[in-house]
Write an enzyme that holds these catalytic residues in place. Sequence first.
Site, PDB file in Angstrom:
ATOM      1  CB  CYS A 385      -1.005  -0.052   1.150  1.00  0.00           C
ATOM      2  SG  CYS A 385      -2.453   0.970   0.803  1.00  0.00           S
ATOM      3  CG  HIS A 511      -3.625  -3.698   3.055  1.00  0.00           C
ATOM      4  ND1 HIS A 511      -2.776  -3.204   4.030  1.00  0.00           N
ATOM      5  CD2 HIS A 511      -4.187  -2.626   2.464  1.00  0.00           C
ATOM      6  CE1 HIS A 511      -2.840  -1.877   4.024  1.00  0.00           C
ATOM      7  NE2 HIS A 511      -3.687  -1.498   3.084  1.00  0.00           N
ATOM      8  CD  GLU A 513      -1.305  -6.346   5.073  1.00  0.00           C
ATOM      9  OE1 GLU A 513      -1.031  -6.634   3.890  1.00  0.00           O
ATOM     10  OE2 GLU A 513      -1.477  -5.173   5.460  1.00  0.00           O
TER      11      GLU A 513
END
Length: 536
Positions: A385, A511, A513
């Site tokens: 990001c 993202h 994650e």
Amino acid sequence: MSKKNTKYIFVTGGVTSSLGKGIVSASLGLLLKSRGFNVTIQKLDPYINIDPGTLNPYEHGECYVTEDGAETDLDLGHYERFLDSPTSQDNNVTTGRIYQTVIEKERKGDFLGKTVQVIPHITNEIKRRIKILAKQNYDIIITEIGGTVGDIESLPYIESVRQLRWELGENNSMVIHLTLLPYLSASGELKTKPSQHSVRQLMESGIQADVLVCRTEHKIPKEQRAKLAQFCNVPSENVIECMDADTIYQVPLDLQKQKFDEVVLKELDLPIKKESDLKDWKNFLKKHKNPKRKIEIALVGKYVSLQDSYKSIAEAFIHAGAEKETEVKVRWVYSGDITTENVAETFSGIDGMLIAPGFGDRGIEGKVLAAQYAREQSIPLLGICLGMQVITIEFARNVLGLEKANSMEFDAGTPDPVISIMADQKNVVDKGGTMRLGAWKCALKTGSKLAEIYGAKNISERHRHRYEFNSEYQQEFEKNGLVPTGFNPDTKLVETIELKDHPFYIGVQYHPEYKSTVETPHPLFIAFVQACSQRK
Ligand code: GLN
């Protein structure tokens, strides 16, 4: 199982905050899922913010984003990582949201002239938010009540639980109370009194805890266990010990050894449907605990003094590390400290670098220096990001020669806004819940490194940003080797960039994650860990 038979588990906390209700709830969810039940977990947060999206990470750690674009508490990340199933806006409700809904209804005149009160209007709304999840046909809903019993803010939630338990009838709900047994080293004793008091406090609100989960640094001796059972009104097998573990992923197994799941199923009058299957989980833990190699990755961010700010990234490293039988040590680097003079020393000996997401200009120049260092030294780099935006800014300044290139977030008047505000964000005034959020599709270029990593051309990932790669500069970047390789199929927004002739230099506007779980480690993190190991 039909909808009307959904069973409810409420998890409350006593004695102190931060006891790990989220991990206990996630562990229980996993154990019940492993026995074939369809489970979801919900968190009720007693603060007045509508959601944690506007909170500084130092307040509550990372803001976790769901598929449907809700900005939520980081515990939802644990729920997804343990259960390997997505949560949604319905899984996280704050006091702010409850009041907002009730007040909006009041303004519409929905209460027909009645005085609007905490009881019944606020408690009704809380109950509605809890029961909403039952529509999705879950067998069991675990609702974690944030805060500590006795907090003024928690009272409406506790009262709602009391009412719901009465409405649902016997065996359809239960309360698990998580408490702390402090250890007095001078006398070598675990003390039960604070737990007794917090159970009693719960009783004063009309709720009898059915199971006690006790956080403790030492094993609970038999006498103490008996005492807890007797004074808290529960069978002694319902006193569950929760010892500090070296990894949160060990907790479900420790709880299962004490038959936590069986105790819970008995309380809910549910059959022990099948043997628990935790083979994959145990396999993951074995690999996590017995790595064959070790790498060190620098995580460059501005909230590094509270590591919970980057919870999902740290966990994604653990999942990918286990997959590759590699211990991933994280070197936490505060971007505000990086200078031209100390950059080499700061990153000496590292095998890879991750530039973290973030907002605001503090520490940006340090991140730019870090990106330059990784590019020039061929250090594997993943920019997430803001990290991707920084990669873009660095390349524009140092390779394209656009010295003043910047993001409009940090310099609205920059002559070269290589990162610009998204068109639909220009007139947005409210800060809360207005970013580009949640899952968006991305089409990866054939032959790109990312298409190879994902083994797919069409992917979907979660987002949380206002600014974007400015496609007016796309060709110039591409000509010089920083290639956009992933695009939103509808808007053509650039979602990913890759540097040519570098072992691993990738920026993603999304993202990854948030989607890494124990069962499904994220391919991008796996590839990144692999690239870092190769450098070593
Ligand atoms: N601040 C940047 C933006 O809004 C990046 C956000 C992030 O890293 N999540 O676009």
